[in-house]
Enzyme design. Sequence first.
Site, mmCIF file in Angstrom:
data_model
loop_
_atom_site.group_PDB
_atom_site.id
_atom_site.type_symbol
_atom_site.label_atom_id
_atom_site.label_comp_id
_atom_site.label_asym_id
_atom_site.label_seq_id
_atom_site.Cartn_x
_atom_site.Cartn_y
_atom_site.Cartn_z
ATOM 1 N N ASP A 109 0.865 -1.159 0.000
ATOM 2 C CA ASP A 109 0.000 0.000 0.000
ATOM 3 C C ASP A 109 0.915 1.225 0.000
ATOM 4 O OD1 ASP A 109 -3.209 0.599 1.648
ATOM 5 O OD2 ASP A 109 -2.111 1.753 0.141
HETATM 6 C C1 GLC Z 1 -4.427 4.236 -0.150
HETATM 7 C C2 GLC Z 1 -5.305 3.101 0.319
HETATM 8 C C3 GLC Z 1 -5.469 1.995 -0.680
HETATM 9 C C4 GLC Z 1 -5.409 2.553 -2.087
HETATM 10 C C5 GLC Z 1 -4.000 3.101 -2.302
HETATM 11 C C6 GLC Z 1 -3.833 3.724 -3.689
HETATM 12 O O1 GLC Z 1 -3.590 4.639 0.897
HETATM 13 O O2 GLC Z 1 -4.965 2.508 1.563
HETATM 14 O O3 GLC Z 1 -6.710 1.354 -0.399
HETATM 15 O O4 GLC Z 1 -5.694 1.542 -3.028
HETATM 16 O O5 GLC Z 1 -3.640 4.062 -1.314
HETATM 17 O O6 GLC Z 1 -4.652 4.837 -3.815
#
Ligand code: GLC
Length: 743
Positions: A271
């Site tokens: 993430d």
């Molecule tokens: C965010 C979220 C995740 C998302 C990613 C990309 O922090 O935790 O769910 O897909 O970043 O946007």
Amino acid sequence: MTLAFSQQVYANDQRDAFIKALMGKMTIAEKIAQLNLVTPTSKTGPFATKNAFLKLKDGSAGNVYSVMGEPDFIHEKAMLADSTSLKIPFLNGLDIIHGYKTVFPIPLGLSCSWDSILIEQTARVAAIEGSAVGYNWTFSPMVDITRDPRWGRVMEGAGEDPYLGSVVARAMIKGYQGDDLKSETSLMACVKHFALYGAAEAGRDYNTTDMSRLTMYQYYLPPYKAAIKAGAGSIMSSFNDIDGVPATANKWLLTDLLRDEWGFKGFVVSDYNCIQELVAHGVASDYEEAAGKALIAGLDMDMASESFAGSCQKLLDDGKITIDQIDAACHRILEAKYNLGLFENPYRNFDPGKASTVLLCEKHKQVAKEAACKSMVLLKNENQTLPLSRQSKIALVGPLADVQNQMFSMWSFRGETDSIVTILNGLKKQQNKIVYTEGSFITDEPVFLGKSRGFYNDQEQAEMIAKAIEAANQSDVIVAVLGETSNMSGEAKSKTDISIPNCQRQLLKALKATGKPVVLVLINGRPLTLTDDLQFADAILEAWRPGTMAGDAVADVLFGKYNPSGKLTMTFPRSVGQIPIYYNHKNTGRPYVDGQRGGIMKFNSYYLDELNSPLFPFGYGLNYTSFRYGEIQLSDTLVTGDKGKLTAKITVTNTGNYTGEETVQLYLNDPVASLVRPVKELKKFQKIYLEPGESKELEFELTTEDLKFYNHDLQWQWEPGDFNLFVGTSSSDVKVAQFNWQK
Ligand code: GLC
């Protein structure tokens, strides 16, 4: 298109040969670039990648996400791959969570439909629209089990139950990826957030999680596993630590469990910035050490932190990682691109004209309207307040009744606000005796007030309420649309107070005091504590964040064109103090059922100041009609052997005046086992559609697979003995039968 085994083996050999040849031409820098995922925007995280497009162009980044804009712009950036020496196409991702341009209800709402075919359809539509503008990858489905509505991201998942969560996960994967990942309308799914992210302590986002392996296997891991087994092409490691090791550097999680035990063949992306955050977690002294730990644990792609790009070469030179580890990660990512058909058709015959024919087309809007209708849950309906007569004069009141962008969630940033049908507009299409007034500020909570968020003042609030009362006095019925704004739930939106904002509650109370029937329509992203508000509403419709077709769907439900059939997939607590509260809890050694045991001084498991039971339980949802459940008929009360089968039959009758859909739920309880087992667990459900007076006999077949659980050695097995079987309209309104199953 499914290939016969021999064809599949040949296809895999072909793919491996292609990738081997390609990797044979790649420099180490080019391989490391494949591990690098950059973003030009900080729309969904703490920062954007500096010079993201330059890095894509010079080949130091091999994948991109959140390139937002018109299809031509997205395509232009995707074609930067052609500037690199090997022209390896980018994975082009976006958080397409509940629709792209056509926006569906938030996933927590959609899960209340219990309709896997519909849920798959919404993911299919999202894939058709997202791929039409140039994306090939979506960071969805979010399958985190959630038992704590203080956590703002409960809106993104399918609630508290592992069985239902697994059904929803499979449906979403199938919808996004279709039958053939190479199809131009497929999006590669990315299951998230692996793992246990929904168990953030105290419901505070990004907080630590801590649970036994047993609880992980029994309750939290099944939906991720279901998604992997359904063929998800990628999975995203979560922000939290597990057993004290952050998911992003957790070898047990990313390699031992995910790959060795579950056989996952796709790739793992972190993430947002998770590698760098290993330093804040306290398991790495610097970003270089963090990058090494993550790669060795089994992470393949680095979202946004550029730690792999910045450190892998040095780690390699210093002998802290091996070229095999880089090759393994690079191979998985190239395999995903191959499986998507990107080497044959990198831009999937990009055609901006195609996008304009599919985005928000009528067919997609119809799916969105059906999804919005079926996601709504009727929580209360006294004196048959609903459905409304088209002859009634309606006072439509509330700060969420006519606000387009509040029908979306924080993740529907590509949805077209202008396309949204507000609740006022939806009602007006079906009835012309409506008086609308805002009635209240959305919130008087200091945290949400300030220059950028609008002002609150008592005087103006009092004036708005007075106007609302005036409108109510001239009407036959009041429809109050209250709840949360879209920025009160979602990522980094945890709250300790999950009630309707106080100023709105004052409006509700004042409306009830007029003596007119009050219908409360809730727009929210989490279960709310409504205990004190119940008395001020004759009917309550949980509408969640309904998406593009909000107004049409709410109107169809309020006027009875669609008879609400939703069932809660997450418990509504009476108070925050009860959290975590969920239906599949254990009995304890001193069980206590509200009102069934002695005075408050008895030594039982209860609160001095609150009941144990929830306000609304898992599986709960009313209907405009009524259903009568007959007694459960079992094919046997004694079953033997691993291959034995048991059939449970029950007749359900529509005893009301409306055609209605009912979700009949089947739960099991194992009262005596080698481990404490939950008081009940959802094992099956069937949706039926009955005309007034119509009866239907339902049949559920049980095998030993339905009896299984993880024992203390984490073996998935069943144990002989007595079992309680429940069938009913919710987890707390059931018929009961018993049977015994022997080895
Ligand atoms: C965010 C979220 C995740 C998302 C990613 C990309 O922090 O935790 O769910 O897909 O970043 O946007």
